[in-house]
Design a protein around this motif. Sequence first.
Motif, short mmCIF file in Angstrom:
data_model
loop_
_atom_site.label_atom_id
_atom_site.label_comp_id
_atom_site.label_asym_id
_atom_site.label_seq_id
_atom_site.Cartn_x
_atom_site.Cartn_y
_atom_site.Cartn_z
N ALA A 202 49.63 41.69 38.18
CA ALA A 202 48.30 41.80 38.75
C ALA A 202 47.75 40.57 39.48
N VAL A 203 47.78 39.41 38.98
CA VAL A 203 47.79 38.11 39.38
C VAL A 203 48.44 37.90 40.56
N SER A 204 49.77 38.10 40.36
CA SER A 204 50.46 37.87 41.69
C SER A 204 50.50 38.64 42.79
N ARG A 205 49.48 39.75 42.62
CA ARG A 205 49.15 40.41 43.96
C ARG A 205 47.86 40.15 44.45
N ASN A 206 47.08 39.40 43.75
CA ASN A 206 45.68 38.87 44.19
C ASN A 206 45.74 37.99 45.27
N PRO A 207 45.16 38.38 46.46
CA PRO A 207 45.29 37.15 47.71
C PRO A 207 44.69 36.05 47.36
N ASN A 208 43.63 35.80 46.51
CA ASN A 208 43.41 34.52 45.93
C ASN A 208 44.21 33.49 45.38
N THR A 209 45.39 34.26 44.71
CA THR A 209 46.41 33.32 44.00
C THR A 209 47.20 32.44 44.72
N PRO A 210 47.08 31.32 44.46
CA PRO A 210 48.05 30.24 45.03
C PRO A 210 49.33 30.74 45.23
N GLN A 211 49.99 30.53 46.40
CA GLN A 211 51.31 31.01 46.64
C GLN A 211 52.53 30.86 45.64
N ASN A 212 52.70 29.35 44.96
CA ASN A 212 53.40 29.14 44.11
C ASN A 212 53.34 29.87 42.86
#
Length: 194
Positions: free
Chosen positions: A55-65
């Motif tokens: 879920a975190v990986s799909r959040n637009p606010n999560t830093p790319q790396n």
Amino acid sequence: MALVLKQTLDLLNRSPEFIKANNWRLRVMIGRNSQTSVEVLLQLAEDDSAFVRYAVSRNPNTPQNTAVQAGNPDYFQQLLEEGAVGNNRKQLECLSASHSVKLRQAVASNPNTPRRVMEVLSIDYCPQVRRELARNQKTPERILEVLANDSSACVRVSIAANPKTPRNTKLKLCQDRNRRVQRVAIKYTYSKKW
């Protein structure tokens, strides 16, 4: 629901240790929410639950790396292979609704999969999922009997080879229209003493 989530996010942004105290479903909702702070997302990216990390990986606010690391699609498969969800019926139920054929196959082959999930998987559009269910020795006889009428020969072959398939179902498969199904059914029907 939105108000509760907003209040939870406000609490999290003030007190991030709250993250560890709640169930994984709540953490998934927080990880998905676009209003979750980057600090909280970074903590959730290291969560024990693959569902939360995804879920975190799909959040637009999560830093790319962080998103790439947290959203590794192999997390779910790794959980299944390590047996981390082997006894957790709720997680198996969630995984059975996955878009990934491999995950649904893994759930179908898992001996701890609940009966109601097996019933849903028995009508999955993908024959490989139904085949794994047909191979599973914990699949109830009633479902095996239904799968014996499957349109896919690979599913019917697996039913014929499953030692838990009732003898009368195997006898029926000995008369199948597909020669491979017939051969396997004859082999497994008459090689075992009933």
